[in-house]
Each structure stands twice: as structure tokens, then as C-alpha cells.
Design a protein around this motif. Structure first.
Motif, PDB file in Angstrom:
ATOM      1  N   ALA A 282      -2.613   5.007   9.520  1.00 17.89           N
ATOM      2  CA  ALA A 282      -1.668   6.103   9.717  1.00 17.89           C
ATOM      3  C   ALA A 282      -0.290   5.399   9.573  1.00 17.89           C
ATOM      4  O   ALA A 282       0.690   5.421  10.579  1.00 17.89           O
ATOM      5  N   GLU A 283       0.141   4.992   8.518  1.00 15.56           N
ATOM      6  CA  GLU A 283       1.466   4.244   8.145  1.00 15.56           C
ATOM      7  C   GLU A 283       1.775   4.952   6.905  1.00 15.56           C
ATOM      8  O   GLU A 283       0.966   4.701   5.948  1.00 15.56           O
ATOM      9  N   ILE A 284       3.004   5.128   6.703  1.00 15.26           N
ATOM     10  CA  ILE A 284       3.699   5.468   5.456  1.00 15.26           C
ATOM     11  C   ILE A 284       3.555   4.498   4.151  1.00 15.26           C
ATOM     12  O   ILE A 284       3.133   4.610   3.298  1.00 15.26           O
ATOM     13  N   SER A 285       3.939   3.234   4.711  1.00 21.16           N
ATOM     14  CA  SER A 285       3.604   2.202   3.756  1.00 21.16           C
ATOM     15  C   SER A 285       2.269   1.984   3.298  1.00 21.16           C
ATOM     16  O   SER A 285       1.850   1.790   2.061  1.00 21.16           O
ATOM     17  N   THR A 286       1.535   1.971   4.229  1.00 22.16           N
ATOM     18  CA  THR A 286      -0.084   1.966   3.795  1.00 22.16           C
ATOM     19  C   THR A 286      -0.487   3.097   2.975  1.00 22.16           C
ATOM     20  O   THR A 286      -1.492   2.839   1.934  1.00 22.16           O
TER      21      THR A 286
END
Length: 401
Positions: A282-286
Motif C-alpha cells: 500500500a505505497e504509491i511508489s510500489t
């Protein structure tokens, strides 16, 4: 009927005459002057027919024939024995050793050509028909767009969960060639590794693979990553495919743990995967990087019908929720693995997968859910999420469909 013929004789002049006569018939000729060389070339060249002199400098022709006939791959190899000895007892010895025909010296080249032709025709008639090809094993490639996302944890536990889910042969390959950890995650030791397979891609066989494999107590065969960075060598996609083919001959499911860096090794295993397990968090970059990885797979010809998206380390309180991630990726999340850092670290540090140590934990249940999907969706499409919003495209500057 053209064939590869091995001529074994220590008389160079006679060898040249026989070679000339047989090449005129379109045959490919290999020669040897000793019994030892004859055995070596028979094993490496796999001739269709053997013309073998009895009198040789080291091993004689009788010994060579006996040695080859004792090996399964040479049981049906046609052998013509040559000798200046013409006694019936000598011919009997040659036939007992496994010769199909016996020619006395000086050799009549016309008779030799006819005998060769007859043996090849006889072999073609008696050759057993090839069995229908066995169903191909399936490659399950576990990948993720960053380090620490849980690829090794997922791959090792998925492999062990599959042993309990299906009655199939499972193999696990540590594809993180630089810093692989499957040996630690499963508490395994093996002196030979993936590097040994890549170094012999043109000579891969089941015997070599078995010398490289480690076996976990659950019954999963494991190919470990190189133990030393000095063992790393450049690898070509063709070599990766040969390794995959050799491993698939020995298992039903090949689980491949990859690395965060997309090199030729990882990209090839993504391209040839029957099922791609894509880990996200749950990360934008991931999520952005996962989308880029999906685009790479599409550009290489993958339709991504075989994609299973796994939301790893999921926490209901995360700001980015599963529905948001599905809209970003244009793909449905198939499995949510709950966050439990203490349990994961406990498992990895002790080399005991959670499917063994903690079978009732929610993390383990999620792994078994993934195993069920892998086993039951071999030929089913994992449907993409619907109702996607426009903002997802502008978030990353491009869209895929």
C-alpha cells in the motif's frame, strides 16, 4: 536414409576409404582410432550406427561393444564389427558382444555400404514410436517492484503450501542471483547452485540437476542461488530458457523467486511464466513500479491473463486501500496477506516457513489461498478490476489497457 556413422579403426588408410564410400551416400562420418576414444565419441556424438574394428590399441572392439551395450542409450545402436579374423568362433564372440553384422578384412566397400543401408532400414522399422509428449510443467514466477516486498517469503511458503494443495512435484528456484536467501529461509545447505546449471546449459541433464538440488523435508526440491558474488556471470535469455526446460522435465510446478532488479534472468522468467504472482504494497511508489513492471511484461508479449496480484503486508488502517490500488493497476487484487512483521521475521530467522510453524495464522491462510489460486487457475483468466477512474492514468503519466 542419411545417418551419423562412427568409424573406429587404427588403420588411417582404411578409415579414409570407408569414409569416402559412406560420404558418397550422404552420411555424416565421425572417426576414432582407439577404444577409449570410440566410447567417448559414442557418448558425446550419439551416432546412428557404429563400424568397429576388433583389434584396437587399447580396449579392443569386443570390450567397446560390451561397454556400450550395457548402457540403455546404446541398446539399439547398430554395430558392424570389422576383423581380419575369419574363424567362426571369432564371429561368435563379436556377435555375443552385441554386433549386428560382421565384416572381414579386407573390407569390400560395396558390401559395407549395403550392410549399413540394411541396418539403418531395419532400425527404422523396429524403432519404437515416440511416446506422446508429457504435459509440460508450469512456471510460477514470483516478482515484486522493490526489495523487501516479500518475494522470498511468498515463494518459499507458496512452494510448501502447494505440496499440501496438489499431488504434484514441486521445485523452487532461487532466481535472486546476487543476494538469494532461500537457503536461509528453508535452512538448507548445498555446495552446488544455479551457477553450475548456467555454466553447463548446453549439457544439462537430469543427473546434473540432481547434483545441484537440495531437498526440503516437505519434499520440495530447491535450486539455490550462487553462494558467492564471484560466481556471477552474464546470462543470456536463451540460457535461462534452457535451464527452465531442464527443470520442468523434473517437476510439475516450478516456483521462481526473482529479484527487484529486472535483468535478463528475471525478465525471461516473467516472459515464460504460466502464472505471474505480482506482489504489491500500500505505497504509491510500489504501485507505480508494479505498473511499470506490468507494462514491461506486456511489451514482451505477455497478455497478463495469467497475473495474480497479491497485496502483501496489508493493514486495514493503511491510507492506500485495496480499491485504490486496483484502480491504479487496472487489475484486481486476488489475495491480501495481512501484516505480521514479527511472525515473518521469526520464520525467516529460524528457516522455518509459516505454513509449517504457524498453520492457523491469517498469514498462512492467505498463502494457502494463493496456492489454491495457482492450482485451480492454470487455465482460467484472473479478471481485471472494473470501474476504473480516469485519475489513475494521469497519476503515472500513461495508461495501459
Amino acid at each position: 536414409m542419411k545417418a551419423k556413422i562412427l568409424i573406429v579403426d587404427d588403420e588411417p588408410y582404411l578409415v579414409r576409404l570407408m569414409e569416402y564410400a559412406l560420404k558418397a551416400e550422404g552420411h555424416e562420418i565421425i572417426t576414432a582410432g582407439t577404444g577409449t576414444d570410440a566410447i567417448k565419441k559414442a557418448e558425446t556424438e550419439k551416432p546412428d550406427i557404429l563400424i568397429l574394428d576388433v583389434m584396437l590399441p587399447d580396449l579392443n572392439g569386443i570390450e567397446v561393444a560390451q561397454y556400450l551395450r550395457a548402457k540403455p542409450e546404446f541398446v539399439h545402436l547398430p554395430i558392424i564389427m570389422l576383423s581380419a579374423l575369419a574363424q567362426v568362433t571369432d564371429k561368435i564372440e563379436g556377435l555375443k558382444a552385441g554386433a549386428d553384422e560382421y565384416l572381414t578384412k579386407p573390407v569390400d566397400l560395396r558390401e559395407m555400404v549395403v550392410r549399413v543401408t540394411m541396418l539403418l532400414e531395419r532400425r527404422a522399422l523396429t524403432q519404437p514410436k515416440a511416446a506422446p509428449p508429457a504435459s509440460r510443467g508450469k512456471i510460477i514466477t514470483v516478482c515484486g517492484p522493490k526489495g523487501g516486498i516479500g518475494r522470498t517469503f511468498t515463494a518459499t511458503n507458496l512452494a510448501l503450501a502447494l505440496t499440501k494443495t496438489v499431488s504434484r512435484k514441486i521445485m523452487l528456484l532461487d532466481g535472486n542471483r546476487q543476494l538469494g536467501d532461500i537457503d536461509l529461509a528453508l535452512n538448507l545447505r548445498q555446495t552446488r547452485t544455479l551457477a553450475d546449471l548456467l555454466a553447463r546449459v548446453d549439457r544439462l541433464d537430469a543427473e546434473l540437476v540432481r547434483t545441484v538440488m537440495a531437498t526440503h523435508s516437505a519434499g520440495v526440491d530447491v535450486i539455490l542461488a550462487p553462494a558467492h558474488l564471484a560466481d556471477l556471470q552474464p546470462v543470456q535469455p536463451a540460457a535461462v530458457r534452457k535451464v527452465a526446460s531442464a527443470l520442468l522435465d523434473m517437476c510439475d510446478y516450478l516456483i521462481v523467486d526473482t529479484q527487484a532488479v529486472i535483468d535478463d534472468f528475471t525478465e525471461t522468467f516473467i516472459n515464460i511464466a504460466d502464472v505471474i504472482v505480482l506482489l504489491v504494497q500500500a505505497e504509491i511508489s510500489t504501485c507505480r513500479n508494479a505498473k511499470l513492471l506490468m507494462e514491461l511484461a506486456r511489451s514482451d508479449g505477455q497478455t497478463l491473463d495469467n497475473l495474480i496480484v497479491v497485496l502483501n503486508q496489508f493493514n486495514p488502517s493503511d491510507e492506500l486501500q485495496p480499491a485504490d490500488i486496483e484502480k491504479i493497476l487496472y487489475q484486481k487484487i486476488a489475495v491480501k496477506v495481512p501484516a505480521n512483521h514479527e511472525l515473518v521475521q521469526y520464520s525467516l530467522n529460524r528457516g522455518v516457513p509459516v505454513v509449517v510453524s504457524h498453520p492457523k495464522q491469517n498469514v498462512t491462510r492467505a498463502i494457502f489461498q494463493l496456492a489454491d489460486l495457482v492450482a485451480s487457475n492454470d487455465d482460467k483468466r484472473i479478471a481485471p478490476a472494473g470501474g476504473l477512474f480516469e485519475a489513475a492514468g494521469s497519476l503515472f503519466g500513461r495508461r495501459t489497457s
